[in-house]
Design an enzyme around this catalytic site. Structure first.
Site, mmCIF file in Angstrom:
data_model
loop_
_atom_site.group_PDB
_atom_site.id
_atom_site.type_symbol
_atom_site.label_atom_id
_atom_site.label_comp_id
_atom_site.label_asym_id
_atom_site.label_seq_id
_atom_site.Cartn_x
_atom_site.Cartn_y
_atom_site.Cartn_z
ATOM 1 N N TYR A 15 0.856 -1.200 0.000
ATOM 2 C CA TYR A 15 0.000 0.000 0.000
ATOM 3 C C TYR A 15 0.891 1.248 0.000
ATOM 4 O O TYR A 15 0.666 2.182 -0.785
ATOM 5 C CB TYR A 15 -0.952 0.006 1.208
ATOM 6 C CG TYR A 15 -1.784 1.273 1.267
ATOM 7 C CD1 TYR A 15 -2.745 1.531 0.277
ATOM 8 C CD2 TYR A 15 -1.590 2.225 2.268
ATOM 9 C CE1 TYR A 15 -3.487 2.721 0.298
ATOM 10 C CE2 TYR A 15 -2.331 3.398 2.296
ATOM 11 C CZ TYR A 15 -3.276 3.640 1.307
ATOM 12 O OH TYR A 15 -4.007 4.809 1.324
ATOM 13 N N LYS A 63 1.258 4.285 -2.847
ATOM 14 C CA LYS A 63 1.081 5.716 -2.581
ATOM 15 C C LYS A 63 2.378 6.497 -2.813
ATOM 16 O O LYS A 63 2.337 7.682 -3.156
ATOM 17 C CB LYS A 63 0.521 5.924 -1.172
ATOM 18 C CG LYS A 63 -0.943 5.452 -1.043
ATOM 19 C CD LYS A 63 -1.873 6.264 -1.945
ATOM 20 C CE LYS A 63 -3.330 5.893 -1.799
ATOM 21 N NZ LYS A 63 -4.217 6.739 -2.624
ATOM 22 N N VAL A 68 -8.045 8.896 8.207
ATOM 23 C CA VAL A 68 -9.373 9.466 7.955
ATOM 24 C C VAL A 68 -10.391 8.365 8.215
ATOM 25 O O VAL A 68 -10.258 7.245 7.694
ATOM 26 C CB VAL A 68 -9.529 9.939 6.489
ATOM 27 C CG1 VAL A 68 -10.814 10.755 6.332
ATOM 28 C CG2 VAL A 68 -8.325 10.735 6.015
#
Ligand code: NDP
Ligand code: 8X3
Length: 251
Positions: free
Chosen positions: A151, A155, A184
């Site tokens: 991941y 990114k 978030v």
């Protein structure tokens, strides 16, 4: 002048909150995602305040991306703002135990998906000598953390592509920005933990996480600066989070 925005990953989290704030500000919307019912209900809601069309496609499927974008109604073909937001983490394993299907999903969606969508939309921005691309990266694209491996790599790639786009599109008056959020509270962890909602909830427990609306508000701020102002790169943490590995819970 009324602007048209193309938002990937509009069915949930940051993308949905961005659609909502854009709609309130009378920006016309092209909302994208795989979940048709969610696209339909969002369209029904936001059509009360702005013009909305939807495209259902998987960003990682090259043909689907190009067919969907070509199918846009004539009055939605000129896109002023592209929000490259669709993406997720799949799994949370160390590198030696990682699942190759999860790796493929993250590279295919977070990196190749962003490229496929951009490739389909950039030519008309070049032709019009105007446009704004916002790439949603992550703090995971600035700093790796244990079990983040692929991941984080996806990114880091978004971070590199954001910078590359800005260089390559500079002659065409196109603005390119990235926003890199910390934690978030969205469906993100539910996806990462494959539907394990209890585990997902613990990620956002005992501190105040960023909300999707916080990031949407920042996206709206970035796109509403005067045209000569380009905010190239923003890293946004919740106050309780100091880095990808330092989080102050139970303050
Ligand atoms: P959500 O899981 O709430 O939303 C993800 C969105 O991406 C959904 O609308 C989903 O739509 C869409 N999506 C996922 N896979 C695909 C696909 N293959 N094709 C098309 N659309 C897809 O997560 P967030 O809102 O949190 O995530 C949005 C972006 O923000 C992602 O790029 C994520 O990496 C990034 N981010 C999130 C952080 C967080 O802590 N939440 C922090 C930093 C960055 P559908 O399933 O309908 O296709
Ligand atoms: C999402 C935030 O810290 O889970 O990109 O990678 S994190």
């Amino acid at each position: 002048m009324i602007k048209t925005a193309f938002i990937t990953g509009a069915t949930s989290g940051i993308g949905k909150a961005t659609a909502e704030i854009f709609a309130k500000n009378k920006i016309r919307l092209i909302l994208c995602g795989r979940r048709k019912e969610r696209l339909e209900s969002l369209q029904k809601e936001l059509s009360k305040i702005t013009e909305v069309t939807t495209l259902q496609f998987d960003v990682s499927k090259r043909e689907e991306v190009s067919t969907a974008i070509k199918s846009l109604p004539e009055n939605f073909k000129q896109i002023d703002i592209l929000i490259n937001n669709a993406g997720n983490a799949h799994g949370f394993s160390n590198i030696q135990e990682g699942n190759i299907d999860d790796w493929d999903a993250m590279i295919d969606i977070n990196v190749k998906g962003l490229l496929y969508v951009s490739k389909a939309i950039i030519p008309q921005m070049i032709e019009n000598n105007t446009g704004f691309i916002i790439n949603i990266g992550s703090v995971a694209g600035k700093e790796v953390y244990p079990n983040g491996n692929v991941y984080c790599a996806s990114k880091f790639a978004v971070n590199a592509l954001n910078k590359s786009m800005r260089l390559d599109l500079n002659p065409y008056n196109i603005r390119v920005s990235a926003i890199h959020p910390g934690l978030v509270e969205t469906e993100f962890s539910e996806v990462r933990f494959k539907g394990d909602t209890d585990r997902a909830k613990t990620v956002y427990k005992d501190f105040k996480a960023l909300q999707a609306e916080d990031i949407a508000d920042i996206i709206h701020f970035v796109i509403t600066r005067p045209y000569h102002v380009n905010i190239e790169d923003l890293v946004v943490y919740p106050t309780a989070q100091a880095s990808t590995t330092i989080l102050n819970k139970n303050q």
